[in-house]
Each structure stands twice: as structure tokens, then as C-alpha cells.
Design a protein around this motif. Sequence first.
Motif, PDB file in Angstrom:
ATOM      1  N   GLN A  31      32.726  92.673 -15.796  1.00 40.97           N
ATOM      2  CA  GLN A  31      34.130  92.599 -16.058  1.00 40.97           C
ATOM      3  C   GLN A  31      34.983  93.590 -14.728  1.00 40.97           C
ATOM      4  O   GLN A  31      34.530  94.330 -14.865  1.00 40.97           O
ATOM      5  CB  GLN A  31      33.930  92.746 -17.676  1.00 40.97           C
ATOM      6  N   GLU A  36      34.866  95.249 -25.659  1.00 43.46           N
ATOM      7  CA  GLU A  36      33.297  94.529 -26.243  1.00 43.46           C
ATOM      8  C   GLU A  36      32.862  93.893 -25.344  1.00 43.46           C
ATOM      9  O   GLU A  36      31.363  93.787 -24.987  1.00 43.46           O
ATOM     10  CB  GLU A  36      34.919  93.198 -27.135  1.00 43.46           C
ATOM     11  N   THR A  37      33.927  93.337 -24.052  1.00 44.65           N
ATOM     12  CA  THR A  37      32.830  92.428 -22.606  1.00 44.65           C
ATOM     13  C   THR A  37      32.323  93.683 -22.869  1.00 44.65           C
ATOM     14  O   THR A  37      30.930  93.374 -21.580  1.00 44.65           O
ATOM     15  CB  THR A  37      33.459  91.646 -22.073  1.00 44.65           C
ATOM     16  N   GLU A  96      30.013  78.766 -24.869  1.00 37.73           N
ATOM     17  CA  GLU A  96      29.906  80.362 -25.404  1.00 37.73           C
ATOM     18  C   GLU A  96      31.204  80.797 -25.552  1.00 37.73           C
ATOM     19  O   GLU A  96      32.816  80.571 -24.531  1.00 37.73           O
ATOM     20  CB  GLU A  96      29.701  81.552 -24.210  1.00 37.73           C
ATOM     21  N   GLU A  97      31.746  80.852 -26.902  1.00 37.36           N
ATOM     22  CA  GLU A  97      33.181  80.786 -27.352  1.00 37.36           C
ATOM     23  C   GLU A  97      33.321  82.683 -26.223  1.00 37.36           C
ATOM     24  O   GLU A  97      33.176  83.362 -26.365  1.00 37.36           O
ATOM     25  CB  GLU A  97      32.887  81.100 -28.864  1.00 37.36           C
ATOM     26  N   THR A  98      34.615  83.350 -26.296  1.00 32.54           N
ATOM     27  CA  THR A  98      35.237  84.088 -26.111  1.00 32.54           C
ATOM     28  C   THR A  98      36.130  84.700 -26.171  1.00 32.54           C
ATOM     29  O   THR A  98      36.661  83.465 -27.123  1.00 32.54           O
ATOM     30  CB  THR A  98      35.434  84.076 -24.324  1.00 32.54           C
ATOM     31  N   ARG A  99      36.917  85.849 -26.855  1.00 29.83           N
ATOM     32  CA  ARG A  99      38.165  86.658 -27.306  1.00 29.83           C
ATOM     33  C   ARG A  99      38.767  86.969 -25.812  1.00 29.83           C
ATOM     34  O   ARG A  99      39.114  88.370 -26.151  1.00 29.83           O
ATOM     35  CB  ARG A  99      37.443  86.912 -28.176  1.00 29.83           C
ATOM     36  N   PRO A 100      39.279  86.763 -25.000  1.00 29.65           N
ATOM     37  CA  PRO A 100      39.825  87.204 -23.689  1.00 29.65           C
ATOM     38  C   PRO A 100      41.484  87.422 -24.121  1.00 29.65           C
ATOM     39  O   PRO A 100      41.949  87.116 -24.872  1.00 29.65           O
ATOM     40  CB  PRO A 100      40.233  86.499 -22.462  1.00 29.65           C
ATOM     41  N   THR A 129      39.274  78.936 -25.919  1.00 33.50           N
ATOM     42  CA  THR A 129      38.495  80.017 -25.166  1.00 33.50           C
ATOM     43  C   THR A 129      36.738  79.400 -24.967  1.00 33.50           C
ATOM     44  O   THR A 129      36.434  80.339 -25.898  1.00 33.50           O
ATOM     45  CB  THR A 129      39.222  81.626 -25.485  1.00 33.50           C
ATOM     46  N   HIS A 130      36.630  79.524 -23.902  1.00 34.35           N
ATOM     47  CA  HIS A 130      35.383  78.973 -24.582  1.00 34.35           C
ATOM     48  C   HIS A 130      34.151  79.192 -22.730  1.00 34.35           C
ATOM     49  O   HIS A 130      35.389  78.638 -21.632  1.00 34.35           O
ATOM     50  CB  HIS A 130      34.472  77.904 -24.636  1.00 34.35           C
ATOM     51  N   TYR A 131      33.130  79.570 -22.361  1.00 32.18           N
ATOM     52  CA  TYR A 131      32.406  79.240 -21.025  1.00 32.18           C
ATOM     53  C   TYR A 131      31.933  78.180 -21.078  1.00 32.18           C
ATOM     54  O   TYR A 131      31.355  78.075 -21.893  1.00 32.18           O
ATOM     55  CB  TYR A 131      32.027  80.550 -21.009  1.00 32.18           C
ATOM     56  N   HIS A 187      35.034  79.624 -17.213  1.00 30.37           N
ATOM     57  CA  HIS A 187      36.036  80.424 -18.850  1.00 30.37           C
ATOM     58  C   HIS A 187      37.342  80.116 -18.372  1.00 30.37           C
ATOM     59  O   HIS A 187      38.181  79.283 -17.014  1.00 30.37           O
ATOM     60  CB  HIS A 187      36.396  81.781 -18.191  1.00 30.37           C
TER      61      HIS A 187
END
Length: 1030
Positions: free
Chosen positions: A206, A244-245, A273-277, A725-727, A745
Amino acid sequence: MAILVVEIQDASDLMPKDDQGSASPFVEVDFDGQKQKTQTKNKDLNPQWNEKLVFNVNNPRDLHHKTIDVIVYNDRKGGHHKNFLGRVRLHGSSIPLQESEAIIQRYPLDKRGLFSHIKGDIALRVYAVHDSSAFHAPPPQDGGAEESNTVPLKEMNTNYKPEEVLEEEEEEERRVEGMKKKKKEKEVRTFHTIGAGTHEHHQAPQPSVFSGGGFGGFEKNNTGGLGGFESSKFMKEKAAAVAETRADFARAGPASMMHMQVPTMKQNPFALEETRPPLAARLRRRGDKTSSTYDLVEQMYYLYVNVVKARDLPVMDVTGSLDPYVEVKLGNYKGQTKPLEKNQYPVWNQVFAFSKERLQSSVLEVVLMDKDLVKDDFVGRVSFDLSEIPLRLPPDSPLAPQWYKLEDKKGDRHNSGEIMLAVWVGTQADEAFPDAWHSDAHNISHSNMSNTRSKVYFSPRLYYLKIDVLGAQDLIPSERGAQETRVKVLVGNQLKFTRFTHMRMNTEWNEDFMFVVSEPLEDLIIITVEDKGGPEVLGRLVVSVRDVMHRHDHHKAPEPRWHSLHKHFELEADADKKKDKFTSKILLRIYVDSGYHVLDESTHFSSDLQPSSKHLRKPSIGFLELGILSAKNLLPMKGKDGGTTDAYCVAKYGNKWIRTRTLLDTLAPRWNEQYTWDVHDPCTVITVGVFDNCHVNGSKEDTRDQRIGKVRIRLSTLETNRVYTHYYPLLVLERSGLKKHGELHLALRFTCTSWVNLVAQYGNPLLPKMHYIQPISFRHHDWLRHHAMQIVAARLARSEPPLRHEIVEYMLDVDIHLWSLRRSKANFSRIMSLLSGVTAVCKWINEICFWRNPITTCLVHVLFLILVCYPELVLPTIFLYLFVIGIWNYRFRPKQPPHMDARLSQAEFIHSDELDEEFDTFPTTRHPDLVRARYDRLRIVAGKVQSVVGDLASQGERALALLNWRDPRATAIFIIFSLIWAVFIYVTPFQVVAVLVGLYLLRHPRFRSQMPSVPVNFFKRLPGRSDMLL
């Protein structure tokens, strides 16, 4: 004595050096004769070291005059042989003297020579400190890390802990203390040691987060200038989210760590894959006041340089001419304008954009050069300190350019020569961003730069053209004397024929045709009457589509008109001059029907269902926002260039297409571009595809961009005003099987502006009214859809940069109607999954009838008796049961938007021969023996389908045989039995009959026989018609 600390964080997109398309990199740092190197990461093009190398500085005053060489090598044979992967040279003057001022920066790897083939970048954190009590120089390392299995626990170096490690340790301590309070029995835990060299991270790293200060003054200075990029609160939340990432950095730190053994489950590689950007849309909900139009993407800051023009430039050549061009330099990046021949007052109007994440210098240089055959001459330059550059964010007006005096190499200003520039810091929301030269595309020529731009396209508005060929009169027969004629209608590249009819005084065809036309309606309608013998042309008519009348609703069609036919060798002007008494005429009804919606994609996942006429279109019910954030784990699509990918995205919804910019030579691109569409119907689908750009280096026009994958998302499955927000996995079915080319993403948000119209839309028909009043025949659907796709593809291919045919065809699924054994299996499994619900209900009723659960059976008996006594409760009970089931299933509702399901598509375990058959051309090009084998297999499958269809037909014919007297005795028995039942039901109350029938069906197994019942035996003995087949 001072020390110098060089923290090697990670590297990305390194050049493969072995036969397997990978490399085993390590880093060697050389400072003042001291050399140290990191561990070797085997087979990893995105390695992560997180190692700290400490060097002694004998004289701190000489640090500004020294250099630090950071070289990345590929370990070939255990350290004895190595390949050069790139280097970074840092000057001591740019090294901060405090650890708090040091930030992580990404540096692009430089070449060693002219013929070096290098790519990728490396993340470093370098600083110098005067107090060396907290650091100990590590012994020199000589290769990869050795995993220790003999010592269960290893002492940790507590002098250096990243923030991620401290947060994890505090959380672990709180969790353990809470478990100790609740523990009632002895627990056994197993701890393992994970070395720093054993952790491999295959994902692209990242981007590092820059703090507000410490880099060339990119912070709010005392002079009041805007040197900072973001507010401190926003940066803290962003850093916490990115932490976190990047938690894996702590697990791969310089010391071993303890981890509790936890059983892990195998994750589906094709799942979401759920994300939290750290998006502004989410940060505002937590109290952040930072607002932005682009709140579904991460803000990316760029340094913009607008080179406008120059004036009064000095003459540099002996001939008295000047061929000026401008070089914009920032660290290792250099952008260049086009040279203008013999011009002392050049005008360029070109914008350069440098990504903040890759900045490696504190000074921006704008150098004016004179193009020469041997060596370019220096004219002058202008320098800018990055700490003094202002920050501009929309909706601010564009920054006004200014005139700057040119300086020589010593810093003295010239008497003549000025250049007009505008320099500012902005985000991707800046209006100069789409057309700017980007630092990540620095090796692209000006002629190919347009192929990397981000653009918005609009497909043309399509209409259905209807032509009714009714008849003709006074046709002059040909010399051959053929007595049969037909009409050929040509619109663009669409061709239709009528049937042959006998020639008479009034010939009639009475056939209607439909064609697809597009605005601006430039096509010509060419109608030709020809005979069967030649065919020889008996007459021709040419009409422009622009002159044809429009019909907007389902009311009466326009009246047919007689049109004069001309010979094919006659011109219209000559025909007007002639005044023949006898002229062949044809009766036609021609009109553009704009009440239909022209389907250019499948109705199952269409993105637009509005009619062609703008007068019939309904207002929007909301809008859809799409944020294309990034991608990861992309496969290298260009194997010849060392395994690179030049990825870009295309999204289609309605008639609006968008194309992101192309990011070069990266397997983890970060676009962060946001787009918006108006939504007229929630039951529509948006399609997002990812492609590899094969035209960035002037490739041939027939070169096709490669498919990386696509995603479809149905809007009706999204909750309103929620950010998803997902991959998404990028799956592509190839001849070799199903492949996952990476993950995309995305951020999605569907906002509703009118709840009344949204709810009412579910009661409206899916297509416009004309599709139901005057439906299009099924055999015309595929033909019209194919030509609509061709028109859209041809129009978008004429744009700059073009959306090529292969892109449009892939997005519109042009081959969805072709035969595929895999799709047939998938549809069959879908039918079986639907019937499984009916099977489950029948199984439940059978268990009740056979008293498998006595309590449930007794309750069903009670409910049955209540409904029989009070029949008015039947319908309320049914609808109440449906309500309860819906409320119960609310807990199990899908939490994620839909995506491409490999298991549902029967693509996970598909046979290679079935794939080869699916990718075969039409007509086939395979060997006759292979085609014969596939035909035999198809005959076997068709034979089974034939048997099932025959059994269904037999059951229906047996039901008809009850009354058609094919079996006289069976029909007589049935009608007599029906008469007896009619009398019995008439004299007996209905409730009594219902109770008797229900109790008989629900009787105990003790009163049941294992043999089939009498009604079943009677029905199976009825005759069918299968015995009448040949």
C-alpha cells in the motif's frame, strides 16, 4: 558521535530476472565505505524487508557532502552471483537530523547504464541522530534469513517498535486480561516464533502515508502560505486506516514475535473481500469536516506545472534561430514539451503532473533548452522550492500564470528571456488532471500520450427504422423476361430481401422490415427492385433517413406513399428532366419508431431501458457514484517486456462510457477516479472491465487490448445511501481454463432522490410501452441487437483515444447467444436449484404424512382442522406465513453486492475439450474427427433430453385420455366415479369432505401400504401416444 539510520521498508514491481518470471531481491547500502545488506526475499517481486541498517558518521558536518547508495540486487546462487535491479542515490543534504522529521518515501529505481532495463520503486526512511544510545549497529548479513526451530521463544528488540506493533500488543494484553477474569478451566496455548525472513507478502504494498511535516516544508509555514496538503485530523485518521492494511509490516519486523496458533479456514479465492479504505464519505460520518466532491476515492495529491509560453528568448545558434522546448525536472522524473522550430515566442500550453507519493526532491526545476542536432543548448531555468508552492482545491478558480525571468546555471538572471508558468498543488479533482502529462507515464511519446488519457464517451442514440414494402405497379420486365421479382432493402450495412412474387400489373409483397439507425441519421435507404433471372435491376429508390418522419407513440402509423423508381444507370437530375408517361412506382411505409428501446446489450443485464424518444423518457430516480480505487495482484500480460501490465478500466452504464487513465508498468495500479451516472431504473446493471493497453508504444492498429476481467453489479441489490467498498475478483475464462487475473477495488453508492418514484418503478413494465403493444418477433431480436452493437462499436472507435471494437464487444457480451455446453450445464443447475425448493416442500409434507415428527404432525392436524372450519382464514394464513418467512430470512440477507460466480457458471472444474468447443469459431475450424466426436456427444445429451420430454408428453396424454375414450373401459370407470363423487359432495357438507380427505392423506404409517395407491395405478394404466411413434 552521530549515526545514520536507513530503514528499508519494501519494494514493488521489480524486474523479473529468472526463468520463472520472478526474482530474489536484497538491498545493499553503501555509505562512506560502510556496506550492509538486507535479507534475501526468495521469488518475490514485491518484497518487504522492514529492516533497519545503522551506519557510523565520523564527522556530522561532512554529512551534507556525502551520498548514500541504495542498490537492489537479485540473488542468483546464494549470494555468490547477483544481478542489478536498480539503485537510488540520496544526498546527505536531504537527510533530516531528527527521527520525528523522517517520513517514508518511495523512490523510483534508476538505471546503471544506457542499456539497463529497470523498473519498480523502493520505500525508504532515512534520518540521522546524534544520540546513539538507542541504536546498535548490527553485524553484517550475508544472505537470506535462516529460520530457527530450536528455540520456542526469542527475545524481542524492544528499542524499536512500529506503531502497528504497539497497537497490536496493547490490544492483545487487554484481550488476555479479559479472558483471565472469565476463565473457569485450564487453557492450553501453543506459541510459535515467526522470523523476519520467513514472512513473504505477495501483494503489492500500500502507498505510504506522508505526515504533515518533514518533507521540504510541505506543511503550514509561518508565512501563511499553504504548503501542507491535508489537515492534521484528516491525516491522523488516514494514517490509522492505512495502519490496518499495513499490519503485516509488524509481523515481518526486525525481530521475532509470538503468535497464538489459531485454526484457519481455507478462503475462497473467487470471493469478495470487503475493505475499509479512508474515504471522505466515511470520515465525514465520524465527525471529520473535510468535504470533497470526490468522496468515494482516496485523495491523491499532485504537483501541477503549467508551461504556457515564453518571450524575448535569446538566439543560441550561429544561424540566428532558436528551437525551444521546456524540461520540467523533479528528482529523477523529467517531463518535456514539444520543440518548436525557429520561434523566439513559443506557446506550449502543456500541464505536467507529479504524484506526491513519488516525490524525491525539494526543488522543482523548469529548464528551457534549445534543440540541436549534436547537443541541446542550455537557455535558462527557473527553480521553485516545494515548501512555497500554494495549495489549490476546487471549486477555486484556476491559478493565474505568471512571468518568470530566466536564470543561468549560476543563478544569475538574464537581461532577456521570460517564461510564463503556473505551479500549484492539487488533487485528481483538478480540471487539469485528465489532460496533464503524468510522471507515471514519463516514457511515453507525445504522439502516444492520448492513448493513456482518461475520457468520457457517449454512445449514439439509436432508433428502429421500420420499412413496410407493400407493392409496386407498372413494373417494366427485363429483356430476359423473368416473371418473378423481389425487393432488396439496404440501410448502412444492413440488408434485407422480400420473397419472390410473380410480376403483375400490381405486384404485392406486404412485408415489413426493421433496421437500426443512429443519430445524426446520416444513413441512406437504398431500395432496389430486381428480377430472379439476373438478378437485373428493374428500379431503384434512394431516401435519406433524415427525411423520414418520426413516430413517438403507439398511435396509428403514417400512411404509405407511392415512390417513383429509377433505373440504376439514371441520375435523379436526369430523371426529373424526363417526363415519361409511364414510370414504375413502389408503395412504401417508411418511418422512424422512437417509442422502442434499442437493445444493444442483453436484457438480462441491461444498463438502460429508456425509450429512444427524449419526450417519452421519465425523470431520474437517483444517481449512481462509482469510485475506481485500485487493483492488486494483477498478472503480467506482456511477457515479452519482462512481465508488465499497463492497466486501465472501462465502465458502462446507460449511454455513458468512461475510461480511466492507463497506469504503466505496474501490477498494483491506483487510479482513484470517481464518476457519476443518472439512474432511471433500479433494475439495471453497471459493468466495469479492466484491460491491458497494448497501444502505449505505437503498436499497430490491429493490435488488440487484452482482457483482464470484468465485474457486473445490479443496482437493485444495493442499499440506498450506503458505501460499498470491496475487492472484486477479475475472472477470465480462457482456453486453458478459468484464471484469476487479479482483484479490482471499487467503491459504490446508490443515492435515491425520489422514494415515491423508486417504489412506483417496481410496478411499471420493464421495457417501454411499444414493446408490448407491437412486440418485436423473437427471431429479429438477435439480428437487431448485433447491428446495434456494431453501430456503437464503430462510433466509439472514432473517438480519441478510441474505445476499440474488442473493448465494446467484451463489455456488451456480443457472444452471449452462442452455444456453450458449460452455459447449458449452468442453466440446468439453476433450474435444479429452483426445483430443490419444491422438492424440499414435498419432502416436508411426506415427513408429516409418515409421522416422522409426531409433534409437528399433530400441529399440522390442528391447523388443518382450523382452516377447514374457518375457510376465511386460508388466505390470511398464507400471506402471514410469507411475511414471517421474509422477516426470518432478513437475518441471512446478502451483505455484499453480487459478482461473477465461478461455481454458478460451472467454470471451476470444466473439461478442456468443453472449453475448446466454447472458444471454437463459427463455423468450426476443428478437425473432422474432433467435430464428429463432439457431435456424437451432443447426440447423447440430446437423447436424454428427448427421453425426459417424451415422458412429460406421455403424462399429459394420459391426463387427456381420461375423457377422450381411447381406452373405453378406463373412461367409463372415470366418468361413473365422477358421477358418484358429484352426488356425494353435493349431499355432504364441504367441511366434512375436506376433513375426510385430509385425514386420509395424513393417516398414520400403520394404516399405509408400501404398494402404490389405486389412483396412481389407474393413471399409469391410461394410454399415451408413444406407441404411435415410428
